[in-house]
Design a protein around this motif. Structure first.
Motif, mmCIF file in Angstrom:
data_model
loop_
_atom_site.group_PDB
_atom_site.id
_atom_site.type_symbol
_atom_site.label_atom_id
_atom_site.label_comp_id
_atom_site.label_asym_id
_atom_site.label_seq_id
_atom_site.Cartn_x
_atom_site.Cartn_y
_atom_site.Cartn_z
ATOM 1 N N VAL A 27 1.325 15.005 -1.406
ATOM 2 C CA VAL A 27 2.235 13.875 -1.225
ATOM 3 C C VAL A 27 3.351 14.019 -2.251
ATOM 4 N N ILE A 28 4.591 13.872 -1.798
ATOM 5 C CA ILE A 28 5.749 13.934 -2.691
ATOM 6 C C ILE A 28 6.283 12.521 -2.872
ATOM 7 N N GLU A 29 6.447 12.122 -4.134
ATOM 8 C CA GLU A 29 6.981 10.791 -4.442
ATOM 9 C C GLU A 29 8.400 10.944 -4.995
ATOM 10 N N THR A 30 9.279 10.054 -4.612
ATOM 11 C CA THR A 30 10.692 10.080 -5.012
ATOM 12 C C THR A 30 10.875 9.988 -6.528
ATOM 13 N N ALA A 82 6.964 11.622 0.918
ATOM 14 C CA ALA A 82 6.806 12.557 2.041
ATOM 15 C C ALA A 82 5.413 13.152 1.983
ATOM 16 N N LEU A 83 4.900 13.508 3.152
ATOM 17 C CA LEU A 83 3.602 14.168 3.233
ATOM 18 C C LEU A 83 3.844 15.643 3.532
ATOM 19 N N ILE A 107 0.855 -1.199 0.000
ATOM 20 C CA ILE A 107 0.000 0.000 0.000
ATOM 21 C C ILE A 107 0.885 1.241 0.000
ATOM 22 N N TYR A 108 0.253 2.393 -0.269
ATOM 23 C CA TYR A 108 0.991 3.660 -0.277
ATOM 24 C C TYR A 108 0.676 4.438 0.982
ATOM 25 N N PRO A 109 1.673 4.876 1.737
ATOM 26 C CA PRO A 109 3.104 4.697 1.507
ATOM 27 C C PRO A 109 3.583 3.341 2.030
ATOM 28 N N THR A 110 4.612 2.794 1.370
ATOM 29 C CA THR A 110 5.165 1.492 1.771
ATOM 30 C C THR A 110 6.020 1.675 3.038
ATOM 31 N N ILE A 111 5.337 1.882 4.145
ATOM 32 C CA ILE A 111 5.979 2.112 5.446
ATOM 33 C C ILE A 111 5.391 1.113 6.440
#
Ligand SMILES: [Zn+2]
Length: 434
Positions: A341-344, A288-289, A44-48
């Motif tokens: 949301v910032i994605e790498t 990152a949020l 799932i997002y985020p993969t944490i």
């Protein structure tokens, strides 16, 4: 139902690529002919870890269960307190349904289960927050006196002064899990060691250290099966070996709040303290949020959007994509109090720092800044896997793909119960017909 048993072992950050090695080690080799499997389980997002494990016990996405990060606090440079307590989860869990059906439940170091009244035998993934003893910290996070005396205390020597250190903390987890099995025979036992994840952070996605982590997991699996045998429930137990996310190697770490401060969105004094702020980037590793001080302030929202787009255009910032909260919710089932949301870009991780240097050194003290990490969109990188065996599992059944939201209803099916209203569904193809 009361004569059915399920053991779920989530080996944090274990991936499909590990299966070839694992299947040749004696614990899995001994049952391999009887396994039912899913090659790749999309996370799932985020993969944490904490959002993932909450999904694994609820069967719903973070947009519904509400756990979107590991940590509680918005603004801290390094890791502050984590989200330990069950009351942070907005949806029902498999433990709730198991209790409603009259079953007994246990969890050892399963994230976000602290003080869960529906877990009979509980040792939460919790560590001393202010110098209290290990015994006290488990008491504070919901372990009963019976569990403290019979399970935790006899094994604490493995953990003392070794909290969050691998493999010592994991050896404690696994010994406690084995002791819970033999002492209490719970219908449902969910366990979460994190040695493989720790080694990947420290040494990269594949390394001799990671391979040694697979060997450790093999030993613990065999101990777990022996404990079930000693308890007299081995032939009635369905085992699930699963994991939460993969990892990807990273090249650099960028402190995006430095750039927000330079664009006037964070007011930093001469000592490096935040005086005031409009927007703040909260790192989840490879995503990152972005939170606004006032999420309803339309002007601040537009200013932040413009600043983030300008930062993304510099390329050195390492931003691959930017989603609004609405886009993240609609496309990736991720919603919450944040605004963006910032994605790498695929090889940049993010930190919370707001003071230069912009590019940060590798730092193994925090899961987000090692040689490899996670947090990215779930379709990226190597994927978690699922291996199951036991009386209700269909020998040789292999699915190429499933979703993390399918896991909780699948564990429930093995227990003979249902979880209505989840985002995923039980993987019927893995089961024998009853
Ligand atoms: Zn994890």
């Amino acid at each position: 139902m009361k004569d059915r048993y399920v053991v779920v072992l989530s080996a944090d950050a274990m991936i499909f690529e590990d299966v070839e090695t694992m299947s040749q080690l004696y614990a899995l080799a001994g049952v391999w002919d009887r396994t039912a499997r899913v090659d790749r389980v999309q996370s799932i997002y985020p993969t944490i870890t904490y959002p993932c494990h909450t999904t694994m016990m609820t069967g719903v996405y973070p947009g519904r269960h509400g756990i979107v990060q590991n940590e509680q606090q918005l603004m801290c440079v390094r890791s502050g307190p984590w989200i330990h307590m069950r009351d942070a989860v907005k949806e029902k869990t498999i433990f709730d349904y198991a209790k409603e059906n009259g079953l007994t439940t246990a969890a050892v170091f399963w994230p976000v289960t602290g003080k869960d009244p529906n877990i009979d035998y509980l040792i939460d993934e919790y560590w001393p927050q202010n110098g209290e003893s290990s015994e006290q910290c488990f008491r504070d996070s919901g372990s009963s006196e019976e569990v403290i005396e019979k399970i935790a205390k006899p094994n604490l020597k493995m953990l003392e002064n070794r909290h969050r250190q691998h493999p010592w903390a994991d050896a404690f987890v696994m010994q406690c899990a084995c002791d819970i099995l033999t002492e209490f025979k719970p219908n449902l036992l969910m366990i979460h060691p994190a040695n493989i994840d720790g080694y990947r952070h420290q040494t990269g996605l594949f390394s001799p250290k990671v391979t040694s982590g697979l060997h450790e997991t093999n030993l613990w699996l065999s101990q777990l099966m022996k404990a079930a045998d000693d308890a007299g429930i081995l032939d009635k137990t369905d085992f699930f070996l699963v994991s939460d996310h993969g990892q990807m190697n990273i090249r650099r770490c960028i402190a995006l709040n430095v750039l927000l401060a330079e664009k006037g969105l964070i007011d930093v004094d001469e000592n490096g303290n935040i005086r005031d702020w409009t927007a703040f980037v909260r790192s989840g590793g490879l995503s990152a949020l972005v939170y606004l001080k006032d999420p309803d302030d339309k002007e601040a929202l537009e200013k932040t959007r413009t600043a983030l787009e300008e930062i993304k255009a510099t390329e050195t910032a390492g931003i691959g994509e930017i989603f609004t909260e609405k886009e993240a919710r609609e496309k990736h089932h991720l919603g919450g109090e944040f605004s963006f949301v910032i994605e790498t870009d695929g090889y940049t991780t993010f930190s919370n720092d707001w003071v230069r240097p912009l590019v940060r050194p590798q730092d193994n003290s925090d899961y987000r800044f090692g040689k490899a990490t996670h947090g990215y969109l779930p379709e990226k990188g190597p994927q978690p896997t699922l291996i199951a065996w036991g009386p209700h599992m269909k020998t040789g059944a292999v699915l190429s793909k499933a979703y993390l939201v399918d896991e909780a209803p699948t564990f429930a099916k093995a227990l003979g119960i249902e979880m209505p209203g989840t985002d995923g569904s039980a993987l019927d193809a893995l089961f024998v017909e009853e």
